[in-house]
Design a protein around this motif. Structure first.
Motif, PDB file in Angstrom:
ATOM      1  N   TYR A  84       0.828  -1.214   0.000  1.00 42.12           N
ATOM      2  CA  TYR A  84       0.000   0.000   0.000  1.00 42.12           C
ATOM      3  C   TYR A  84       0.863   1.266   0.000  1.00 42.12           C
ATOM      4  N   ASN A  85       1.953   1.242   0.745  1.00 47.14           N
ATOM      5  CA  ASN A  85       2.823   2.411   0.822  1.00 47.14           C
ATOM      6  C   ASN A  85       3.656   2.608  -0.445  1.00 47.14           C
ATOM      7  N   ALA A  86       3.875   1.547  -1.201  1.00 43.81           N
ATOM      8  CA  ALA A  86       4.737   1.630  -2.383  1.00 43.81           C
ATOM      9  C   ALA A  86       3.974   1.712  -3.707  1.00 43.81           C
ATOM     10  N   CYS A  87       2.737   1.257  -3.722  1.00 41.12           N
ATOM     11  CA  CYS A  87       2.003   1.112  -4.985  1.00 41.12           C
ATOM     12  C   CYS A  87       0.613   1.742  -4.889  1.00 41.12           C
ATOM     13  N   ARG A  88       0.263   2.471  -5.911  1.00 37.62           N
ATOM     14  CA  ARG A  88      -1.087   3.018  -5.994  1.00 37.62           C
ATOM     15  C   ARG A  88      -1.983   2.016  -6.714  1.00 37.62           C
ATOM     16  N   VAL A  89      -3.230   1.985  -6.340  1.00 40.16           N
ATOM     17  CA  VAL A  89      -4.200   1.166  -7.065  1.00 40.16           C
ATOM     18  C   VAL A  89      -4.998   2.089  -7.987  1.00 40.16           C
ATOM     19  N   ARG A  90      -5.565   3.113  -7.417  1.00 42.89           N
ATOM     20  CA  ARG A  90      -6.299   4.115  -8.214  1.00 42.89           C
ATOM     21  C   ARG A  90      -5.312   4.966  -8.991  1.00 42.89           C
ATOM     22  N   ASP A  91      -5.813   5.586 -10.034  1.00 39.25           N
ATOM     23  CA  ASP A  91      -5.035   6.539 -10.820  1.00 39.25           C
ATOM     24  C   ASP A  91      -3.825   5.912 -11.502  1.00 39.25           C
ATOM     25  N   GLU A  92      -3.876   4.638 -11.754  1.00 32.16           N
ATOM     26  CA  GLU A  92      -2.837   3.953 -12.516  1.00 32.16           C
ATOM     27  C   GLU A  92      -3.422   3.599 -13.882  1.00 32.16           C
ATOM     28  N   GLU A  93      -2.550   3.187 -14.786  1.00 31.72           N
ATOM     29  CA  GLU A  93      -2.999   2.692 -16.080  1.00 31.72           C
ATOM     30  C   GLU A  93      -4.012   1.574 -15.809  1.00 31.72           C
ATOM     31  N   GLU A  94      -5.053   1.465 -16.631  1.00 31.89           N
ATOM     32  CA  GLU A  94      -6.190   0.593 -16.320  1.00 31.89           C
ATOM     33  C   GLU A  94      -5.801  -0.867 -16.078  1.00 31.89           C
ATOM     34  N   ASN A  95      -4.971  -1.446 -16.923  1.00 31.19           N
ATOM     35  CA  ASN A  95      -4.621  -2.862 -16.740  1.00 31.19           C
ATOM     36  C   ASN A  95      -3.832  -3.091 -15.455  1.00 31.19           C
ATOM     37  N   LEU A  96      -2.939  -2.168 -15.127  1.00 33.10           N
ATOM     38  CA  LEU A  96      -2.187  -2.278 -13.871  1.00 33.10           C
ATOM     39  C   LEU A  96      -3.123  -2.087 -12.680  1.00 33.10           C
ATOM     40  N   MET A  97      -4.041  -1.137 -12.777  1.00 33.50           N
ATOM     41  CA  MET A  97      -5.008  -0.914 -11.705  1.00 33.50           C
ATOM     42  C   MET A  97      -5.839  -2.183 -11.472  1.00 33.50           C
ATOM     43  N   ARG A  98      -6.279  -2.812 -12.539  1.00 29.18           N
ATOM     44  CA  ARG A  98      -7.102  -4.021 -12.414  1.00 29.18           C
ATOM     45  C   ARG A  98      -6.307  -5.162 -11.781  1.00 29.18           C
ATOM     46  N   ALA A  99      -5.029  -5.310 -12.161  1.00 30.16           N
ATOM     47  CA  ALA A  99      -4.191  -6.359 -11.571  1.00 30.16           C
ATOM     48  C   ALA A  99      -3.976  -6.098 -10.087  1.00 30.16           C
ATOM     49  N   ARG A 100      -3.707  -4.848  -9.738  1.00 25.91           N
ATOM     50  CA  ARG A 100      -3.505  -4.508  -8.322  1.00 25.91           C
ATOM     51  C   ARG A 100      -4.800  -4.632  -7.536  1.00 25.91           C
ATOM     52  N   LEU A 101      -5.913  -4.291  -8.153  1.00 25.44           N
ATOM     53  CA  LEU A 101      -7.205  -4.427  -7.488  1.00 25.44           C
ATOM     54  C   LEU A 101      -7.482  -5.897  -7.180  1.00 25.44           C
ATOM     55  N   LYS A 102      -7.174  -6.771  -8.113  1.00 24.89           N
ATOM     56  CA  LYS A 102      -7.363  -8.208  -7.871  1.00 24.89           C
ATOM     57  C   LYS A 102      -6.426  -8.696  -6.775  1.00 24.89           C
ATOM     58  N   LEU A 103      -5.201  -8.163  -6.749  1.00 25.36           N
ATOM     59  CA  LEU A 103      -4.239  -8.536  -5.706  1.00 25.36           C
ATOM     60  C   LEU A 103      -4.762  -8.152  -4.323  1.00 25.36           C
ATOM     61  N   ILE A 104      -5.288  -6.950  -4.176  1.00 30.24           N
ATOM     62  CA  ILE A 104      -5.774  -6.564  -2.840  1.00 30.24           C
ATOM     63  C   ILE A 104      -7.061  -7.298  -2.485  1.00 30.24           C
ATOM     64  N   GLU A 105      -7.894  -7.596  -3.487  1.00 32.52           N
ATOM     65  CA  GLU A 105      -9.099  -8.389  -3.215  1.00 32.52           C
ATOM     66  C   GLU A 105      -8.698  -9.782  -2.740  1.00 32.52           C
ATOM     67  N   SER A 106      -7.665 -10.359  -3.330  1.00 27.86           N
ATOM     68  CA  SER A 106      -7.169 -11.666  -2.894  1.00 27.86           C
ATOM     69  C   SER A 106      -6.651 -11.583  -1.460  1.00 27.86           C
ATOM     70  N   SER A 107      -5.994 -10.487  -1.126  1.00 24.57           N
ATOM     71  CA  SER A 107      -5.509 -10.265   0.251  1.00 24.57           C
ATOM     72  C   SER A 107      -6.681 -10.198   1.215  1.00 24.57           C
ATOM     73  N   ARG A 108      -7.731  -9.500   0.817  1.00 24.78           N
ATOM     74  CA  ARG A 108      -8.924  -9.375   1.658  1.00 24.78           C
ATOM     75  C   ARG A 108      -9.541 -10.753   1.929  1.00 24.78           C
ATOM     76  N   ILE A 109      -9.623 -11.564   0.893  1.00 26.77           N
ATOM     77  CA  ILE A 109     -10.219 -12.895   1.031  1.00 26.77           C
ATOM     78  C   ILE A 109      -9.377 -13.762   1.975  1.00 26.77           C
ATOM     79  N   VAL A 110      -8.063 -13.711   1.833  1.00 30.77           N
ATOM     80  CA  VAL A 110      -7.187 -14.495   2.717  1.00 30.77           C
ATOM     81  C   VAL A 110      -7.370 -14.047   4.162  1.00 30.77           C
TER      82      VAL A 110
END
Length: 113
Positions: A84-110
């Motif tokens: 979270y401190n090193a990487c933005r999720v919002r305001d990134e290129e769309e494909n990178l934002m979507r990959a990071r969004l899935k990564l944090i959603e996976s973290s939430r599920i775990v």
């Protein structure tokens, strides 16, 4: 307190997902993202930590020590906060934002599980 540290990671993830959903961005399906875009050290470390979940469950069951899972969740939260401190999720290129969004959603599920 480690419990609050893990809860804070979960709440922060939920907040990011909610804010993006309010702007029309939904969490994509895993098949719809390009994981090769996740290249930063913090992304790789978080992915690696999440991938350890089955091993951690097995080790806790074999040793009859559920505190192994507590230590693992603290590790997940720590790696999420580093991400979270090193990487933005919002305001990134769309494909990178979507990959990071899935990564944090996976973290939430775990964390939730």
């Amino acid at each position: 307190n480690p419990v609050f540290y893990v809860q804070y990671a979960h709440a922060r993830i939920c907040s990011i997902i909610r804010i993006l959903a309010e702007s029309g961005v939904e969490v994509p399906a895993a098949r719809d993202i390009d994981c090769s875009l996740l290249k930063k050290d913090e992304e790789i470390e978080l992915l690696s930590t999440l991938a350890r979940l089955p091993e951690e469950i097995k080790a806790a069951a074999q040793s009859f020590d559920p505190s192994n899972l507590t230590h693992y969740l603290i590790d997940v939260a720590s790696h999420f906060h580093s991400f979270y401190n090193a990487c933005r999720v919002r305001d990134e290129e769309e494909n990178l934002m979507r990959a990071r969004l899935k990564l944090i959603e996976s973290s939430r599920i775990v964390i939730k599980n």
